[in-house]
Design an enzyme around this catalytic site. Structure first.
Site, PDB file in Angstrom:
ATOM      1  N   SER A  30      31.091  50.274  40.671  1.00  0.00           N
ATOM      2  CA  SER A  30      30.348  51.354  40.022  1.00  0.00           C
ATOM      3  C   SER A  30      30.697  51.465  38.536  1.00  0.00           C
ATOM      4  O   SER A  30      29.854  51.859  37.726  1.00  0.00           O
ATOM      5  CB  SER A  30      30.629  52.680  40.740  1.00  0.00           C
ATOM      6  OG  SER A  30      32.016  52.936  40.770  1.00  0.00           O
ATOM      7  N   GLY A  82      36.286  46.289  36.867  1.00  0.00           N
ATOM      8  CA  GLY A  82      37.024  47.479  37.275  1.00  0.00           C
ATOM      9  C   GLY A  82      38.226  47.103  38.124  1.00  0.00           C
ATOM     10  O   GLY A  82      38.570  45.933  38.276  1.00  0.00           O
ATOM     11  N   ASP A  84      40.737  48.849  41.661  1.00  0.00           N
ATOM     12  CA  ASP A  84      41.027  49.951  42.588  1.00  0.00           C
ATOM     13  C   ASP A  84      42.349  50.615  42.216  1.00  0.00           C
ATOM     14  O   ASP A  84      42.518  51.820  42.413  1.00  0.00           O
ATOM     15  CB  ASP A  84      41.044  49.423  44.021  1.00  0.00           C
ATOM     16  CG  ASP A  84      39.680  48.871  44.399  1.00  0.00           C
ATOM     17  OD1 ASP A  84      38.693  49.618  44.284  1.00  0.00           O
ATOM     18  OD2 ASP A  84      39.588  47.682  44.756  1.00  0.00           O
ATOM     19  N   LYS A  94      42.311  44.849  43.659  1.00  0.00           N
ATOM     20  CA  LYS A  94      40.859  44.802  43.573  1.00  0.00           C
ATOM     21  C   LYS A  94      40.296  44.388  44.929  1.00  0.00           C
ATOM     22  O   LYS A  94      41.009  43.904  45.785  1.00  0.00           O
ATOM     23  CB  LYS A  94      40.429  43.789  42.506  1.00  0.00           C
ATOM     24  CG  LYS A  94      40.838  44.208  41.089  1.00  0.00           C
ATOM     25  CD  LYS A  94      40.310  43.273  40.017  1.00  0.00           C
ATOM     26  CE  LYS A  94      38.896  42.863  40.190  1.00  0.00           C
ATOM     27  NZ  LYS A  94      37.938  43.984  40.329  1.00  0.00           N
ATOM     28  N   GLU A 103      35.519  37.438  42.029  1.00  0.00           N
ATOM     29  CA  GLU A 103      36.131  38.087  40.863  1.00  0.00           C
ATOM     30  C   GLU A 103      37.331  37.275  40.364  1.00  0.00           C
ATOM     31  O   GLU A 103      37.504  37.070  39.165  1.00  0.00           O
ATOM     32  CB  GLU A 103      36.571  39.509  41.236  1.00  0.00           C
ATOM     33  CG  GLU A 103      35.378  40.433  41.465  1.00  0.00           C
ATOM     34  CD  GLU A 103      35.738  41.819  41.983  1.00  0.00           C
ATOM     35  OE1 GLU A 103      34.869  42.695  41.906  1.00  0.00           O
ATOM     36  OE2 GLU A 103      36.861  42.024  42.464  1.00  0.00           O
TER      37      GLU A 103
END
Ligand code: 5RP
Length: 219
Positions: A30, A82, A84, A94, A103
């Protein structure tokens, strides 16, 4: 500011690391969605992007950003994604969005990993967020037992099949005090595709969204 606004703030701030004419590595989630939207709106003329997921590819294509395969590039100036969790040394967890393998592959092509995250993601020790591990389905049970022996509790993520046709174990109850060693150890277990600790190739910079604005952490 709410979490969504903080994500938009760092998505916008990441434009500073985008060089016109370059190919950009783009992550998933997001927060990255905010970056993709900001990039498309910015008018910065990039050559294109290497994407880490079907989700990000579709979003970028819809906004007119050209997509390159990872195999078409030898290197990227930056990878923007991004996390986590991120610790004070730039090590990350992540994979909350199940895109960790691609990623890690795209991040490995990049000279710099730019992490964009809101302040809730900054931790002293990695492990409060359940650690995602992508596994070959036939090995899931034996890998889960290895985590049990380490003091963790690994559960198969229900209904999740990754972009690579594999499964995700989410491991709770770990305190990852040595992220580099942990990543190396778990990566060597048969059947592990990718462990969601990003430590060998950690963030170079974290743009952290706080209520006081964007904080730039350099590692
Ligand atoms: C996806 C990821 C994401 O970067 C991570 O889950 C953070 O997502 P969000 O920006 O939605 O909080 O690793 O696999």
């Amino acid at each position: 500011m709410n979490q969504d606004e903080l994500k938009a703030l760092v998505g916008q701030a990441a434009l500073h690391y985008v060089t016109p004419g370059s190919i950009v590595g783009v992550g998933t989630g997001s927060t990255v969605d905010k970056f993709i939207d900001a990039l498309a709106a910015s008018g910065i003329a990039i050559e294109g992007a290497v994407s880490s997921s079907v989700r990000s590819t579709e979003r970028m294509k819809a906004l007119g950003i050209r997509i390159f395969e990872a195999s078409q590039v030898e290197s990227l100036p930056v990878y923007i994604d991004g996390a986590d969790e991120i610790d004070h040394a730039g090590h990350m967890i992540k994979g909350g969005g199940a895109a960790l393998t691609r990623e890690k592959i795209v991040a490995d092509l990049a000279a710099q990993f730019i992490c964009i995250a809101d302040e809730s993601k900054l931790v002293n020790v990695l492990g409060r967020f359940p650690l995602p591990v992508e596994v070959i389905p036939m090995a899931a049970a034996q890998i889960a037992r290895r985590f049990t022996a380490m003091g963790g509790d690994a559960q198969l993520r229900a209904g999740c099949v990754t972009d690579n046709g594999c499964h995700i174990l989410d491991v709770r109850g770990l305190a990852i005090n040595d992220p580099v060693g942990f990543e190396a150890e778990v990566s060597a277990w048969p059947g592990v595709v990718t462990v969601g600790v990003f430590a060998r190739n950690k963030a170079a910079v974290c743009l952290l969204g706080t209520s006081a604005g964007v904080k730039t952490l350099s590692f």
